[in-house]
Design a protein around this motif. Structure first.
Motif, mmCIF file in Angstrom:
data_model
loop_
_atom_site.group_PDB
_atom_site.id
_atom_site.type_symbol
_atom_site.label_atom_id
_atom_site.label_comp_id
_atom_site.label_asym_id
_atom_site.label_seq_id
_atom_site.Cartn_x
_atom_site.Cartn_y
_atom_site.Cartn_z
ATOM 1 N N SER A 68 0.822 -0.970 -0.303
ATOM 2 C CA SER A 68 -0.040 -0.214 0.229
ATOM 3 C C SER A 68 0.569 1.206 -0.241
ATOM 4 O O SER A 68 0.386 2.088 -0.782
ATOM 5 N N GLN A 96 -7.451 0.420 0.212
ATOM 6 C CA GLN A 96 -8.088 -0.986 0.534
ATOM 7 C C GLN A 96 -8.563 -0.319 1.185
ATOM 8 O O GLN A 96 -9.424 -1.758 1.520
ATOM 9 N N ASP A 177 -6.010 -1.234 -4.562
ATOM 10 C CA ASP A 177 -5.891 -2.274 -3.303
ATOM 11 C C ASP A 177 -6.199 -2.883 -2.934
ATOM 12 O O ASP A 177 -7.801 -2.865 -2.403
ATOM 13 N N GLU A 178 -6.613 -4.578 -3.241
ATOM 14 C CA GLU A 178 -7.482 -5.474 -2.614
ATOM 15 C C GLU A 178 -8.884 -4.652 -2.981
ATOM 16 O O GLU A 178 -9.988 -4.678 -2.070
#
Ligand SMILES: Nc1ncnc2c1ncn2[C@@H]1O[C@H](COP(=O)(O)OP(=O)(O)OP(=O)(O)O)[C@@H](O)[C@H]1O
Ligand SMILES: [Mg+2]
Length: 511
Positions: A68, A96, A177-178
């Motif tokens: 991240s 995220q 991010d995810e």
């Protein structure tokens, strides 16, 4: 910049002008020797990376590896300690942790910062705003009402709105991010179909996922980080599942799921649901015996979170009975977390940031809350006692941090999740452990540890209720799986023989 204070809206940033982007080059992204420290933590160490136009890169690594942080620097949101980034065009980021404005509508969130005006400098053109919003959702194939206030959406729906917002910017580089951690299989497909379309237009994509199946399905290239450094990069075809995991965790990971235990003699259930209804669930009946891991599957919004909350005593049933250790719970619920802990009931809620962790407090405080009465019997803080108790949990879960007094909000997402789970390992006399998506965002190595811990607790006689969106996890771990559909248990399957198809069929309402 502390994570919790990071601006929640990622403005499109044209890094190419700021860094003299390589226009006309075959690369969308070139970064050179990027480096970043947060106090004692060397989060990113000299990372150099290039990404070609229209290519998809999976950025892999354990929790806390620096993914991240690296992406925040690529997006121009975080100033590198040293090194340089050049992106040929704009970057759009989906973070995220969800970052929409909960009290605004879907259309308002989608248009934020670039609202169409009735005339220059004039009031917002609401009709256009809503039409643009609908168009943005259409591009990723999502059907949602643009007038809905965001706080009413499920986490998965909010995630899709964030993705739609990023895609609508027509970025040269899309960073995710995810993005899939709260999505169901069909939504994951929508997302990746949308990114395929973008790729065809030359957009490059970087995504992070701890679900290895997705990586091999969607990535052209893989880059692996370990302890802040890039330890490998290359075409996805050069990696196998095993070699990828070994490169991430720096050791061979023998087995993700622990052996199932032999059947125990029928013991009195720890918890029994008897025709329980209320809060959207209907006549739910099942039992959890000591030593059993019972799984709850279902598509988002079919009542599985409510089942977890009822089991944990956070909610009370409207009808039916909950029987805990042979006696009906006085009112079916607990008045306070303290009362639940006294009864040996633990709960890991699904949303670590809003209902699980106390973000401004330290890692140590977050780990010890549930066991505070045992660790501080005199109500005076005893740091020695506390540290001795915490250390084994820290090691077992491979928790990555600078110091225990650090604010838990500074931890990487997966490490926050480990704290939420780890606090229950300090509590003695657990009877029932209720977990709602406990491994969301947790890396594969730590996941194996968590699964091992769950099986050990069960073997010691604890009853475990596991709600999960990850079907493979349920199949790998649960002794029995109940599948929810429209608030009721549609069917039940034994964990050792269940298949994804079987669970999906039940979750879709077929018998
Ligand atoms: N604002 C901050 N202050 C202090 N430390 C930080 C901050 N942001 C990140 N860190 C630390 O930097 C390291 C890398 O964190 P990062 O969030 O980049 O990891 P990650 O690879 O994204 O992990 P995850 O898979 O858990 O999301 C971690 O040790 C983390 O605690
Ligand atoms: Mg992260």
């Amino acid at each position: 910049m502390p994570r919790s204070e990071r601006s929640s809206i990622a403005e499109p940033i044209d890094v190419s002008s700021a860094h003299g982007g390589p226009t006309g080059s075959p690369y969308t992204l070139v970064c050179d020797e990027l480096d970043k420290r947060f106090g004692a933590t060397h989060a990113v160490r000299g990372v150099s990376l290039t990404l070609g136009r229209g290519r998809t890169l999976a950025l892999m690594g354990e929790n806390g590896a620096g993914k991240s942080t690296l992406m925040a620097m690529l997006a121009g949101e975080l100033k590198p300690g040293s090194g340089s980034v050049a992106v040929d065009g704009r970057v759009a980021v989906v973070h995220q942790e969800l970052s929409l404005f909960p009290l605004l509508t879907v259309a308002e969130n989608l248009g934020l910062g670039r609202e169409p005006r009735l005339f220059p400098g004039g009031p917002v053109n609401n009709r256009r705003l809503r039409a643009d919003g609908r168009a943005a959702l259409d591009r990723i194939g999502v059907a949602l009402d643009v007038d809905t206030v965001v706080e009413r959406l499920s986490p998965a729906e909010q995630q899709l709105v964030e993705i739609a917002r990023a895609v609508a910017l027509d970025p040269a580089l899309l960073i995710l991010d995810e993005p899939t951690s709260s999505l169901e299989p069909s939504q994951v497909d929508l997302l990746f179909t949308a990114t395929e379309r973008l790729k065809a237009q030359g957009t490059s994509v970087i995504f992070v996922s701890h679900r290895l199946e997705e990586v091999f399905r969607f990535a052209d290239e893989i880059a692996v980080m370990r302890s802040g450094a890039l330890v490998g990069a290359g075409p996805a075809a050069d990696y196998t599942r095993e070699s990828l995991v070994a490169s991430m965790v720096g050791r061979e990971l023998e087995q993700l799921y622990p052996e199932r235990s032999a059947d125990r003699p029928e013991a009195e259930p720890v918890l029994r649901f008897e025709q329980v209804s209320g809060h959207g669930v209907r006549e739910v009946s099942f039992a959890i015996r000591p030593g059993q891991i019972v799984g709850i599957a279902g598509l988002e919004g079919h009542g599985q979170h409510v089942v977890a909350e009822l089991a944990a005593g956070v909610r009370k049933p409207r009808a039916g009975r909950l029987v805990l250790d042979g006696s009906t719970r006085a009112n079916g619920g607990f008045k306070s977390p303290r009362e639940a802990i006294a009864a040996g009931v633990a709960f890991v809620p699904p949303d670590r940031r809003t209902s699980g962790l106390m973000l401004p407090l330290s890692i140590a405080e977050n780990l010890t809350v549930a066991a505070a009465h045992r660790l501080h019997p005199t109500r005076l803080l005893d740091n020695g006692n506390e540290k001795r108790a915490i250390q084994p949990v820290v090691e077992r879960l491979r928790l990555r941090f600078a110091e225990l007094e650090q604010r838990v909000g500074e931890l990487s997402g997966g490490n926050q999740q480990k704290v939420l789970f780890g606090r229950w390992l300090l509590v003695r006399d657990l009877r029932l452990l209720v977990l709602d998506d406990p491994t969301r965002g947790v890396d594969v190595g730590a996941r194996a540890e968590i699964y091992g811990v769950l099986r050990e607790l069960a073997d010691r006689g604890v009853g475990v209720l596991l709600v999960s969106t990850d079907m493979l996890e349920l199949i790998g771990l649960a002794d029995e799986i109940h599948v929810m559909y429209e608030g009721a248990v549609r069917g039940s399957v034994p964990g050792h023989s269940a298949t994804e198809e079987e669970i999906m069929t039940l979750a879709a309402g077929a018998a």
